[in-house]
Design a protein around this motif. Structure first.
Motif, PDB file in Angstrom:
ATOM      1  N   UNK A  80      27.047 -18.986 -27.881  1.00  0.00           N
ATOM      2  CA  UNK A  80      27.054 -18.033 -29.001  1.00  0.00           C
ATOM      3  C   UNK A  80      25.731 -18.072 -29.758  1.00  0.00           C
ATOM      4  N   UNK A  81      25.155 -19.248 -29.890  1.00  0.00           N
ATOM      5  CA  UNK A  81      23.851 -19.366 -30.546  1.00  0.00           C
ATOM      6  C   UNK A  81      22.766 -18.615 -29.795  1.00  0.00           C
ATOM      7  N   UNK A  82      22.729 -18.793 -28.491  1.00  0.00           N
ATOM      8  CA  UNK A  82      21.742 -18.082 -27.673  1.00  0.00           C
ATOM      9  C   UNK A  82      21.954 -16.567 -27.748  1.00  0.00           C
ATOM     10  N   UNK A  83      23.213 -16.169 -27.620  1.00  0.00           N
ATOM     11  CA  UNK A  83      23.514 -14.740 -27.633  1.00  0.00           C
ATOM     12  C   UNK A  83      23.139 -14.104 -28.974  1.00  0.00           C
ATOM     13  N   UNK A  84      23.487 -14.760 -30.072  1.00  0.00           N
ATOM     14  CA  UNK A  84      23.171 -14.173 -31.372  1.00  0.00           C
ATOM     15  C   UNK A  84      21.672 -14.181 -31.647  1.00  0.00           C
ATOM     16  N   UNK A  85      20.965 -15.179 -31.142  1.00  0.00           N
ATOM     17  CA  UNK A  85      19.493 -15.161 -31.260  1.00  0.00           C
ATOM     18  C   UNK A  85      18.917 -13.939 -30.553  1.00  0.00           C
ATOM     19  N   UNK A  86      19.438 -13.657 -29.366  1.00  0.00           N
ATOM     20  CA  UNK A  86      18.970 -12.490 -28.608  1.00  0.00           C
ATOM     21  C   UNK A  86      19.341 -11.204 -29.342  1.00  0.00           C
ATOM     22  N   UNK A  87      20.574 -11.126 -29.833  1.00  0.00           N
ATOM     23  CA  UNK A  87      20.978  -9.930 -30.594  1.00  0.00           C
ATOM     24  C   UNK A  87      20.042  -9.707 -31.782  1.00  0.00           C
ATOM     25  N   UNK A  88      19.768 -10.778 -32.516  1.00  0.00           N
ATOM     26  CA  UNK A  88      18.936 -10.644 -33.717  1.00  0.00           C
ATOM     27  C   UNK A  88      17.525 -10.172 -33.384  1.00  0.00           C
ATOM     28  N   UNK A  89      16.959 -10.719 -32.309  1.00  0.00           N
ATOM     29  CA  UNK A  89      15.588 -10.332 -31.984  1.00  0.00           C
ATOM     30  C   UNK A  89      15.528  -9.023 -31.196  1.00  0.00           C
ATOM     31  N   UNK A  90      16.332  -8.920 -30.140  1.00  0.00           N
ATOM     32  CA  UNK A  90      16.233  -7.764 -29.237  1.00  0.00           C
ATOM     33  C   UNK A  90      16.837  -6.500 -29.830  1.00  0.00           C
ATOM     34  N   UNK A  91      17.915  -6.621 -30.532  1.00  0.00           N
ATOM     35  CA  UNK A  91      18.540  -5.446 -31.135  1.00  0.00           C
ATOM     36  C   UNK A  91      18.082  -5.297 -32.576  1.00  0.00           C
ATOM     37  N   UNK A  92      18.138  -6.383 -33.319  1.00  0.00           N
ATOM     38  CA  UNK A  92      17.818  -6.322 -34.736  1.00  0.00           C
ATOM     39  C   UNK A  92      16.355  -6.083 -35.042  1.00  0.00           C
ATOM     40  N   UNK A  93      15.518  -7.044 -34.725  1.00  0.00           N
ATOM     41  CA  UNK A  93      14.101  -6.941 -35.059  1.00  0.00           C
ATOM     42  C   UNK A  93      13.451  -5.758 -34.365  1.00  0.00           C
ATOM     43  N   UNK A 127      23.985  -5.318 -36.840  1.00  0.00           N
ATOM     44  CA  UNK A 127      24.395  -5.490 -35.439  1.00  0.00           C
ATOM     45  C   UNK A 127      25.917  -5.518 -35.314  1.00  0.00           C
ATOM     46  N   UNK A 128      26.582  -6.260 -36.185  1.00  0.00           N
ATOM     47  CA  UNK A 128      28.055  -6.326 -36.120  1.00  0.00           C
ATOM     48  C   UNK A 128      28.669  -4.946 -36.347  1.00  0.00           C
ATOM     49  N   UNK A 129      28.059  -4.152 -37.200  1.00  0.00           N
ATOM     50  CA  UNK A 129      28.570  -2.804 -37.463  1.00  0.00           C
ATOM     51  C   UNK A 129      28.378  -1.892 -36.243  1.00  0.00           C
ATOM     52  N   UNK A 130      27.184  -1.972 -35.639  1.00  0.00           N
ATOM     53  CA  UNK A 130      26.900  -1.083 -34.509  1.00  0.00           C
ATOM     54  C   UNK A 130      27.464  -1.598 -33.185  1.00  0.00           C
ATOM     55  N   UNK A 131      27.699  -2.899 -33.095  1.00  0.00           N
ATOM     56  CA  UNK A 131      28.237  -3.506 -31.871  1.00  0.00           C
ATOM     57  C   UNK A 131      29.350  -4.489 -32.242  1.00  0.00           C
ATOM     58  N   UNK A 132      30.542  -3.989 -32.499  1.00  0.00           N
ATOM     59  CA  UNK A 132      31.643  -4.840 -32.965  1.00  0.00           C
ATOM     60  C   UNK A 132      31.965  -6.019 -32.045  1.00  0.00           C
ATOM     61  N   UNK A 133      31.657  -5.916 -30.781  1.00  0.00           N
ATOM     62  CA  UNK A 133      31.921  -7.008 -29.845  1.00  0.00           C
ATOM     63  C   UNK A 133      31.104  -8.260 -30.102  1.00  0.00           C
ATOM     64  N   UNK A 140      30.894  -9.680 -33.025  1.00  0.00           N
ATOM     65  CA  UNK A 140      31.468 -10.369 -34.187  1.00  0.00           C
ATOM     66  C   UNK A 140      31.898 -11.796 -33.924  1.00  0.00           C
ATOM     67  N   UNK A 141      32.538 -12.038 -32.782  1.00  0.00           N
ATOM     68  CA  UNK A 141      33.014 -13.392 -32.469  1.00  0.00           C
ATOM     69  C   UNK A 141      31.848 -14.377 -32.383  1.00  0.00           C
ATOM     70  N   UNK A 142      30.775 -13.977 -31.716  1.00  0.00           N
ATOM     71  CA  UNK A 142      29.618 -14.868 -31.587  1.00  0.00           C
ATOM     72  C   UNK A 142      28.961 -15.125 -32.939  1.00  0.00           C
ATOM     73  N   UNK A 143      28.881 -14.095 -33.781  1.00  0.00           N
ATOM     74  CA  UNK A 143      28.299 -14.295 -35.104  1.00  0.00           C
ATOM     75  C   UNK A 143      29.193 -15.169 -35.985  1.00  0.00           C
ATOM     76  N   UNK A 144      30.497 -15.093 -35.789  1.00  0.00           N
ATOM     77  CA  UNK A 144      31.413 -15.967 -36.535  1.00  0.00           C
ATOM     78  C   UNK A 144      31.193 -17.421 -36.152  1.00  0.00           C
ATOM     79  N   UNK A 145      31.052 -17.677 -34.866  1.00  0.00           N
ATOM     80  CA  UNK A 145      30.773 -19.041 -34.399  1.00  0.00           C
ATOM     81  C   UNK A 145      29.437 -19.522 -34.967  1.00  0.00           C
ATOM     82  N   UNK A 146      28.428 -18.660 -34.950  1.00  0.00           N
ATOM     83  CA  UNK A 146      27.110 -18.993 -35.500  1.00  0.00           C
ATOM     84  C   UNK A 146      27.232 -19.347 -36.982  1.00  0.00           C
ATOM     85  N   UNK A 147      27.952 -18.518 -37.726  1.00  0.00           N
ATOM     86  CA  UNK A 147      28.102 -18.732 -39.162  1.00  0.00           C
ATOM     87  C   UNK A 147      28.790 -20.067 -39.442  1.00  0.00           C
TER      88      UNK A 147
END
Length: 119
Positions: free
Chosen positions: A11-24, A65-71, A73-80
């Motif tokens: 989940x950490x790896x996935x959310x890092x990728x989401x934050x950089x690849x989708x977010x940034x 990201x959670x708003x645009x890609x609801x799937x 959410x679980x990984x971001x919850x684990x990260x949080x």
């Protein structure tokens, strides 16, 4: 929480990728960041200021990201959950060692991620 547990690491790896690849890539105005970094380069706490703006931007991007890609959410919850545990542990360490800025950073994170007035 143990960061070596496979589900936490994944989940950490996935959310890092989401934050950089989708977010940034799609939701950060990089020229504004460059202006900010130029403005703070001579400030005595520029490293703290850089870490703080990065934290705030990641929290903002997480919501986008959670708003645009609801799937996601679980990984971001684990990260949080992991980061709340991490910063709680670090807060105690920083208080003991009298690292005021590190202590402040932990408290900022915990306050922003708190579900109640007490973190």
């Amino acid at each position: 929480m143990d960061a070596t547990r496979p589900e936490i690491r994944k989940s950490g790896y996935k959310t890092d990728v989401y934050l950089r690849a989708v977010g940034t890539l799609y939701h950060t105005h990089l020229p504004a960041f460059h202006d900010y970094w130029n403005d703070i380069e001579d400030v005595s706490i520029s490293r703290f200021a850089t870490q703080l703006i990065a934290l705030l931007e990641d929290l903002r991007l997480e919501e986008v990201i959670k708003h645009s890609r609801p799937g996601t959410g679980k990984d971001f919850t684990i990260r949080k959950h992991y980061l709340k545990h991490f910063f709680n542990t670090q807060l105690t360490t920083n208080i003991t060692r009298s690292y005021a800025l590190d202590e402040l950073f932990c408290m900022i994170y915990l306050l922003l991620q708190s579900d109640s007035p007490r973190f």
